[in-house]
Structure formats: C-alpha cells, structure tokens
Design a protein around this motif. Structure first.
Motif, PDB file in Angstrom:
ATOM      1  N   HIS A 144     -98.017  22.925   4.065  1.00 62.84           N
ATOM      2  CA  HIS A 144     -96.720  22.542   4.639  1.00 62.84           C
ATOM      3  C   HIS A 144     -96.375  21.100   4.310  1.00 62.84           C
ATOM      4  CE1 HIS A 144     -96.524  25.949   7.834  1.00 62.84           C
ATOM      5  NE2 HIS A 144     -96.881  26.358   6.644  1.00 62.84           N
ATOM      6  N   PHE A 145     -97.386  20.301   4.096  1.00 60.86           N
ATOM      7  CA  PHE A 145     -97.140  18.899   3.719  1.00 60.86           C
ATOM      8  C   PHE A 145     -96.941  18.782   2.214  1.00 60.86           C
ATOM      9  CE2 PHE A 145     -98.868  14.763   2.386  1.00 60.86           C
ATOM     10  CZ  PHE A 145     -98.050  13.915   3.111  1.00 60.86           C
ATOM     11  N   PHE A 146     -97.948  19.245   1.473  1.00 60.62           N
ATOM     12  CA  PHE A 146     -97.895  19.084   0.016  1.00 60.62           C
ATOM     13  C   PHE A 146     -96.814  19.966  -0.603  1.00 60.62           C
ATOM     14  CE2 PHE A 146    -102.276  17.842   1.042  1.00 60.62           C
ATOM     15  CZ  PHE A 146    -102.257  16.580   0.492  1.00 60.62           C
ATOM     16  N   GLY A 147     -96.634  21.156  -0.038  1.00 58.30           N
ATOM     17  CA  GLY A 147     -95.631  22.064  -0.576  1.00 58.30           C
ATOM     18  C   GLY A 147     -94.225  21.496  -0.424  1.00 58.30           C
ATOM     19  N   LEU A 148     -93.966  20.865   0.698  1.00 58.91           N
ATOM     20  CA  LEU A 148     -92.642  20.290   0.919  1.00 58.91           C
ATOM     21  C   LEU A 148     -92.374  19.177  -0.096  1.00 58.91           C
ATOM     22  CD1 LEU A 148     -90.122  20.144   2.784  1.00 58.91           C
ATOM     23  CD2 LEU A 148     -91.287  18.288   3.969  1.00 58.91           C
ATOM     24  N   LEU A 149     -93.364  18.266  -0.209  1.00 64.67           N
ATOM     25  CA  LEU A 149     -93.199  17.166  -1.168  1.00 64.67           C
ATOM     26  C   LEU A 149     -93.071  17.707  -2.592  1.00 64.67           C
ATOM     27  CD1 LEU A 149     -95.662  14.361  -0.035  1.00 64.67           C
ATOM     28  CD2 LEU A 149     -93.172  14.329  -0.036  1.00 64.67           C
ATOM     29  N   GLY A 150     -93.923  18.691  -2.913  1.00 69.04           N
ATOM     30  CA  GLY A 150     -93.914  19.271  -4.253  1.00 69.04           C
ATOM     31  C   GLY A 150     -92.575  19.927  -4.566  1.00 69.04           C
ATOM     32  N   SER A 151     -92.044  20.685  -3.601  1.00 67.72           N
ATOM     33  CA  SER A 151     -90.753  21.348  -3.809  1.00 67.72           C
ATOM     34  C   SER A 151     -89.658  20.324  -4.041  1.00 67.72           C
ATOM     35  CB  SER A 151     -90.384  22.198  -2.593  1.00 67.72           C
ATOM     36  OG  SER A 151     -91.408  23.069  -2.276  1.00 67.72           O
ATOM     37  N   SER A 186     -95.925  19.676  -9.591  1.00 69.02           N
ATOM     38  CA  SER A 186     -96.972  20.700  -9.713  1.00 69.02           C
ATOM     39  C   SER A 186     -98.304  20.164  -9.211  1.00 69.02           C
ATOM     40  CB  SER A 186     -97.081  21.221 -11.155  1.00 69.02           C
ATOM     41  OG  SER A 186     -96.933  20.182 -12.064  1.00 69.02           O
ATOM     42  N   GLN A 187     -98.554  18.861  -9.392  1.00 70.53           N
ATOM     43  CA  GLN A 187     -99.795  18.279  -8.846  1.00 70.53           C
ATOM     44  C   GLN A 187     -99.837  18.420  -7.334  1.00 70.53           C
ATOM     45  OE1 GLN A 187    -102.419  16.652 -10.377  1.00 70.53           O
ATOM     46  NE2 GLN A 187    -101.602  17.339 -12.313  1.00 70.53           N
ATOM     47  N   LEU A 188     -98.705  18.135  -6.689  1.00 71.82           N
ATOM     48  CA  LEU A 188     -98.673  18.223  -5.226  1.00 71.82           C
ATOM     49  C   LEU A 188     -98.908  19.665  -4.771  1.00 71.82           C
ATOM     50  CD1 LEU A 188     -95.783  15.734  -4.502  1.00 71.82           C
ATOM     51  CD2 LEU A 188     -98.092  15.606  -3.596  1.00 71.82           C
ATOM     52  N   PHE A 189     -98.299  20.602  -5.489  1.00 74.95           N
ATOM     53  CA  PHE A 189     -98.524  22.007  -5.157  1.00 74.95           C
ATOM     54  C   PHE A 189     -99.991  22.369  -5.288  1.00 74.95           C
ATOM     55  CE2 PHE A 189     -94.145  23.324  -4.807  1.00 74.95           C
ATOM     56  CZ  PHE A 189     -94.269  24.396  -3.950  1.00 74.95           C
ATOM     57  N   LEU A 190    -100.602  21.901  -6.375  1.00 80.32           N
ATOM     58  CA  LEU A 190    -102.023  22.183  -6.566  1.00 80.32           C
ATOM     59  C   LEU A 190    -102.850  21.591  -5.431  1.00 80.32           C
ATOM     60  CD1 LEU A 190    -102.651  21.794 -10.386  1.00 80.32           C
ATOM     61  CD2 LEU A 190    -102.844  23.835  -8.976  1.00 80.32           C
ATOM     62  N   ALA A 191    -102.527  20.352  -5.036  1.00 75.59           N
ATOM     63  CA  ALA A 191    -103.244  19.729  -3.920  1.00 75.59           C
ATOM     64  C   ALA A 191    -103.094  20.599  -2.675  1.00 75.59           C
ATOM     65  CB  ALA A 191    -102.718  18.326  -3.666  1.00 75.59           C
ATOM     66  N   GLY A 192    -101.894  21.134  -2.468  1.00 75.34           N
ATOM     67  CA  GLY A 192    -101.652  22.004  -1.319  1.00 75.34           C
ATOM     68  C   GLY A 192    -102.522  23.253  -1.372  1.00 75.34           C
ATOM     69  N   PHE A 193    -102.596  23.879  -2.549  1.00 79.73           N
ATOM     70  CA  PHE A 193    -103.419  25.084  -2.672  1.00 79.73           C
ATOM     71  C   PHE A 193    -104.885  24.764  -2.436  1.00 79.73           C
ATOM     72  CE2 PHE A 193     -99.894  26.876  -5.410  1.00 79.73           C
ATOM     73  CZ  PHE A 193     -99.534  27.829  -4.482  1.00 79.73           C
ATOM     74  N   VAL A 194    -105.345  23.674  -3.031  1.00 78.44           N
ATOM     75  CA  VAL A 194    -106.751  23.297  -2.823  1.00 78.44           C
ATOM     76  C   VAL A 194    -106.999  23.045  -1.342  1.00 78.44           C
ATOM     77  CG1 VAL A 194    -108.518  21.569  -3.317  1.00 78.44           C
ATOM     78  CG2 VAL A 194    -107.032  22.361  -5.142  1.00 78.44           C
ATOM     79  N   GLY A 195    -106.062  22.345  -0.692  1.00 78.54           N
ATOM     80  CA  GLY A 195    -106.178  22.101   0.744  1.00 78.54           C
ATOM     81  C   GLY A 195    -106.297  23.400   1.525  1.00 78.54           C
ATOM     82  N   GLU A 196    -105.471  24.371   1.183  1.00 80.18           N
ATOM     83  CA  GLU A 196    -105.519  25.657   1.885  1.00 80.18           C
ATOM     84  C   GLU A 196    -106.862  26.358   1.674  1.00 80.18           C
ATOM     85  OE1 GLU A 196    -103.462  27.120   3.992  1.00 80.18           O
ATOM     86  OE2 GLU A 196    -101.926  25.565   3.908  1.00 80.18           O
ATOM     87  N   LEU A 197    -107.406  26.237   0.442  1.00 76.22           N
ATOM     88  CA  LEU A 197    -108.722  26.841   0.192  1.00 76.22           C
ATOM     89  C   LEU A 197    -109.785  26.185   1.066  1.00 76.22           C
ATOM     90  CD1 LEU A 197    -108.823  27.298  -3.693  1.00 76.22           C
ATOM     91  CD2 LEU A 197    -108.573  29.038  -1.927  1.00 76.22           C
ATOM     92  N   VAL A 198    -109.697  24.848   1.197  1.00 69.36           N
ATOM     93  CA  VAL A 198    -110.666  24.133   2.025  1.00 69.36           C
ATOM     94  C   VAL A 198    -110.558  24.604   3.476  1.00 69.36           C
ATOM     95  CG1 VAL A 198    -111.333  21.885   2.935  1.00 69.36           C
ATOM     96  CG2 VAL A 198    -110.724  22.104   0.524  1.00 69.36           C
TER      97      VAL A 198
END
Ligand code: UDP
Ligand code: MG
Length: 319
Positions: free
Chosen positions: A235-242, A289-301
């Motif tokens: 919700h944080f990284f995805g918003l910034l990424g979008s 796309s970097q921010l989105f990736l950070a978001g996905f990695v965060g969700e995996l964690v």
C-alpha cells in the motif's frame, strides 16, 4: 506486588546506593510492596558489584540482571520489562536525575485514573542548552508523527506503565524514546503526562551524544512506517510506484506526441532524445517499477513472518 522499578544502568556505580536507599524510603513511607530491578547494561566499572551488594543487603526487594556487553538502554529496559511482576512498572534512570519522590503520584495515576502509561515531563531541565533546544524540536516532530499530542517529553527516563503494557510491547534498538508510541501502536491509548522534578547529574557523565537526535528521527520514521504499513507494504510502495508510473506515462505521451507532430506537420526533424521529457519518462518509469518491486518483496517478507496474524486481543468471549 504493587510496583516494579526498572533501572537500566551503564557505569553508574557511584549513584546506585543512594538511589536504592531513596527508593526504599519512598516505598516504606507509602506502604507499597515493590521490587527494584537493576539491569546492568555491560558496565565496565564496579556497577554490578554494587548491585550485588545491594541485593545481599535486601534480597526481598532487589533483583537484577547483567549483560555480558553493552547493548544499549532499550535492550536493558526490555529485559527489565520481561522480569517485572508488579501491577505498575516504573522506569527510571540510574543517574539520580529522576526523583523517586514522583513514584507515589505516578502509581496513583495508573491505578486510579486508569492511565496505560504516564510519561514524566522535565519541565524545568538541568541539562546544557545544546541538549534542550534540539529536544524541543525533536518532541514537536514526535508528537506530530505519533499523534500523541499531549506529550512534551518523549525521552524522559521516568515513566509508569500498567503491567499489561510492558508485557505487550517490545523495546529494541533505540526505541526507548518511543515507548508511548509503541504502546499506542499496541492499542494502549490512554497516555498521560506528569510534570516531574529533574536534577543535574551528580556522578558520572551522560551516555548519549548529539547523535541521539539523528537516530531519534530515523527511529521515528521507522516506527511510523512499520506502524502504518508494516502489515501491508504494497500500500505504501504501490502507491508511490503507481504515481511515478503515471507521471512517466504522461512524459512518454508528450515525447511521442511531439515526435509525431513534427513528423506529420512538416516541422523540422527532431530526435526523441532532444526532449527533456524523454529523460523524465526514463527515470520515472524505472523508479516506478523499482518501487513496485520493493512492494512485492515487502509483501513476500510479511507473508513469511510468523507475526503476520498477531493482534492485540483484549478480551474474547468463548463459546
Ligand atoms: N544507559 C544504559 N545503557 C547505555 C546508555 C545509558 O543503560 O548504553 C542508562 C544510563 O546508565 C542511565 C540511563 O540509561 O541510567 C540514561 O542515560 P543518561 O543519563 O546518560 O542519558 P541522559 O540523561 O543524558 O539523557
Ligand atoms: Mg541522565
């Protein structure tokens, strides 16, 4: 037991006998049942020997633990919190800057007025200006970020907690400054303040330099982030990424539009790389796309964290 007094200490040998005697006097005058928990944070002076002497003189009331090396005030407090068995837990610095005379009123506020946490407020401080001015700024920021608007002095070592609070919060790193915020994040929202006396340091010297303010701000940012998005980083990284991606698309559209316009309107020939929007679109889309990736990695964690479904349940009604 009424009260546990938790005292983190690092090289405070000279202060300890006076402090212990003073606490004992206050407790006796008020008829409290109590324990004093000294947590020696890897002192290199005689502190632990002094604690052991105090223990021998009063084994019913003096407890403690000592670290093999210096970890910091927060780990020391956390250890004390785990050991405490009083209804109210009071933390206090070992350097005699905090006065044990405040204990009865702090205890009353927690027991009778129902506060989860009462923080001391050193209204009149006996510290150098280099410390008091940054402190004001620091507290203003902490108030805003944490949303605890009634506290003036987050960093005060003298605080009182309802027992449940210390059993449910985990103080680590340098987070001892933010125990009210930690308590609030754990759902303990009734947080109060009491103006307390403060005294100049009598023995030894301060263990914290000006770097406390830098670290303090960083810790505040961490708490804000983990408190708000700890369980849903996307919700944080995805918003910034979008947002970045959206701006990148606009930049691409401008670049493309200009190129086509020049091609078909007979205007002079241009390269897409002539336009500043070309570079903007590159940067924004890569960042997005970097921010989105950070978001996905965060969700995996988060998904793999055993704490992902841990909540503070106050009461349950079983079938
Ligand atoms: N302290 C500790 N571990 C450390 C540094 C400090 O347990 O690594 C203790 C210290 O002995 C004191 C309290 O934390 O009891 C507050 O420290 P200090 O008085 O140096 O801080 P200040 O009053 O300058 O904010
Ligand atoms: Mg001090």
């Amino acid at each position: 037991m009424d009260i546990s007094v938790v005292i983190p200490l690092y090289n405070e040998a000279e202060s300890l006998p006076e402090l212990a005697a003073w606490i004992a006097r206050v407790m006796a005058e008020n008829g409290f049942s109590y324990e004093i928990i000294f947590v020696d944070d890897g002192s290199t002076d005689k502190s632990w020997e002094v604690v052991k002497k105090l223990r021998d003189a009063d084994p019913d009331h003096v407890h403690g633990a000592s670290f093999r090396r210096n970890y910091g005030k927060s780990p020391a407090l956390n250890t004390g919190f785990r050991m405490a068995s009083g209804d109210v837990v009071i933390t206090m610095d070992a350097d005699l800057q905090d006065s044990p005379d405040e204990i009865p009123e702090l205890y009353r506020m927690v027991r009778e007025e129902g506060y989860d946490l009462v923080s001391g407020y050193k209204k009149k401080r006996y510290d150098p200006l280099s410390k008091t001015i940054p402190t004001k700024l620091f507290n203003a920021t902490a108030r805003r970020v944490s949303g605890i608007h009634n506290l003036h002095d987050f960093n005060c070592g003298l605080k009182a907690y309802r027992s449940a609070v210390v059993k449910h919060i985990e103080v680590y790193g340098d987070m001892h400054r933010y125990t009210p915020y930690l308590a609030k994040l754990a759902g303990f929202g009734k947080i109060g303040e009491k103006v307390v006396q403060h005294r100049a340091r009598k023995y030894g010297k301060t263990k914290f330099g000006l770097d406390r303010f830098v670290n303090g701000y960083l810790d505040l940012a961490t708490l804000w982030f983990t408190g708000k998005f700890g369980k849903k980083p996307m919700h944080f990284f995805g918003l910034l990424g979008s947002l970045m991606f959206f701006l990148g698309f606009i930049a691409v559209a401008i670049v493309g539009g200009m190129k086509l316009y020049h091609l078909y309107s007979g205007a002079p020939y241009i390269l897409v790389t002539d336009s500043p929007y070309f570079y903007l679109s590159l940067v924004l889309m890569i960042l997005g796309s970097q921010l989105f990736l950070a978001g996905f990695v965060g969700e995996l964690v988060v998904r793999n964290s055993p704490k992902r479904n841990e909540y503070e349940i106050e009461e349950t009604l079983e079938p």
